[in-house]
Motif scaffolding. Structure first.
Motif, mmCIF file in Angstrom:
data_model
loop_
_atom_site.group_PDB
_atom_site.id
_atom_site.type_symbol
_atom_site.label_atom_id
_atom_site.label_comp_id
_atom_site.label_asym_id
_atom_site.label_seq_id
_atom_site.Cartn_x
_atom_site.Cartn_y
_atom_site.Cartn_z
ATOM 1 N N ARG A 140 1.422 4.136 -2.882
ATOM 2 C CA ARG A 140 1.108 5.545 -2.595
ATOM 3 C C ARG A 140 2.293 6.454 -2.862
ATOM 4 N N ALA A 141 3.493 5.959 -2.545
ATOM 5 C CA ALA A 141 4.696 6.780 -2.730
ATOM 6 C C ALA A 141 5.266 6.651 -4.141
ATOM 7 N N ARG A 142 4.633 5.830 -4.969
ATOM 8 C CA ARG A 142 5.062 5.615 -6.357
ATOM 9 C C ARG A 142 6.498 5.122 -6.442
ATOM 10 N N ARG B 20 9.303 11.236 0.969
ATOM 11 C CA ARG B 20 7.976 10.981 0.404
ATOM 12 C C ARG B 20 7.423 9.652 0.933
ATOM 13 N N LEU B 21 8.303 8.663 0.989
ATOM 14 C CA LEU B 21 7.901 7.352 1.497
ATOM 15 C C LEU B 21 7.439 7.444 2.945
ATOM 16 N N ARG C 5 6.297 10.082 4.471
ATOM 17 C CA ARG C 5 5.046 10.847 4.530
ATOM 18 C C ARG C 5 3.857 9.950 4.184
ATOM 19 N N GLU C 6 3.979 9.159 3.138
ATOM 20 C CA GLU C 6 2.883 8.273 2.731
ATOM 21 C C GLU C 6 2.671 7.159 3.758
ATOM 22 N N GLU D 103 0.829 -1.207 0.000
ATOM 23 C CA GLU D 103 0.000 0.000 0.000
ATOM 24 C C GLU D 103 0.869 1.265 0.000
ATOM 25 N N VAL D 104 1.853 1.265 0.870
ATOM 26 C CA VAL D 104 2.695 2.451 1.036
ATOM 27 C C VAL D 104 3.585 2.683 -0.191
ATOM 28 N N ALA E 257 0.684 8.638 6.573
ATOM 29 C CA ALA E 257 -0.700 8.874 6.151
ATOM 30 C C ALA E 257 -1.467 7.553 6.044
ATOM 31 N N ALA E 258 -0.804 6.542 5.503
ATOM 32 C CA ALA E 258 -1.470 5.244 5.326
ATOM 33 C C ALA E 258 -1.771 4.603 6.677
#
Length: 250
Positions: free
Chosen positions: A172-174, A191-192, A194-195, A168-169, A198-199
């Motif tokens: 989200r972080a692409r 970015r990872l 942060r996602e 999932e993460v 949030a997740a």
DNA sequence: ACCTATGTTGATAC
DNA sequence: GGTATCAACATAGG
């Protein structure tokens, strides 16, 4: 369905059981309850009260009053904590505590991979995935030659991420699960993180990792929820892994 | 019947 | 030491 969000929900359940005197426990399942034999957990807990519930990743630790021991709990692959519910059928309550007020706490697990222990040792577990700071995250996650996903699943690096949350993460972080951990830039690591935060927050709020936006993609015939591309499936870090080749380029 | 499964631990080999 | 692979654990469900 235990990963960090489920463990946090379990911790919150345990809080409902604090401050109540323990009259007895059922630690008869010698595979789940350790140490086993002669009611060792029962001896340690009987007459005490639970006073605080902590969580590190997927590991739970419950303090008892005075100089009493800590109770360690882990949900394994299918465990949950039930407070003041009716006993489960088929002996699925693998460990339970009876309180003086008539209530009870149960470690419920259809399988038996969960654990109840006295004075758990969590010294080999890394910082909590939801609490770790930016610099520590960069330092711990952004190193090594293992695939990024394997790094995220290593509980000694970071505590709390399981197979579903990892996918999932990363989605989200692409970021591709196959990227070498040490190849990530600081921007990507931030970015990872942060996602990840949030997740985790969303999953705790909604009730578990299975509520994640990428979860539908694990089913056959479903494309990426963002772009519709067919998701790839392979084993990464020893676990079945799904990712979108368009959103998460190598 | 066979396969897979949200986790952890320990053995083994490079 | 870091990393990869595998088996084991116990059980349910597809």
């Amino acid at each position: 369905m235990p990963e960090l969000p489920e463990a946090e929900r379990a911790r919150q359940q345990i809080e409902k059981a604090l401050g109540r005197r323990i009259v007895s426990t059922d630690d008869a399942d010698g595979y789940v309850c350790r140490p086993h034999g002669r009611g060792e957990i029962d001896d340690a807990l009987r007459g005490r009260t639970l006073v605080r519930a902590h969580r590190l990743g997927k590991f739970l630790r419950v303090e008892t009053d005075g100089d009493g021991p800590d109770l360690g709990l882990h949900l394994g692959m299918a465990g949950s904590i039930v407070v003041d519910g009716a006993p489960a059928p088929n002996s699925w309550d693998r460990f339970s505590i009876a309180f003086e007020d008539g209530g009870r706490l149960a470690l419920r697990d259809k399988r038996r991979l969960s654990r109840a222990v006295i004075d758990p040792d969590h010294s080999h577990i890394g910082p909590d995935a939801g609490e770790i700071g930016r610099d520590a995250f960069r330092e711990r996650v952004g190193r090594g030659t293992a695939p990024l996903k394997a790094r995220l699943l290593d509980q000694g690096v970071l505590a709390g991420i399981g197979n579903l949350l990892a996918d999932e993460v990363l989605w989200r972080a692409r970021l591709s699960p196959n990227r070498l951990a040490q190849s990530l830039t600081e921007e990507e690591l931030d970015r990872l993180r942060r996602e990840l935060r949030a997740a985790i927050r969303a999953a705790i709020r909604k009730g578990g990792v299975h509520t994640g936006d990428f979860m539908p993609a694990r089913k056959r015939g479903r494309g990426c929820p963002r772009c519709g591309t067919d998701v790839r499936r392979a084993t990464v870090g020893g676990r079945t892994t799904f990712w979108c080749p368009a959103c998460q380029p190598e």
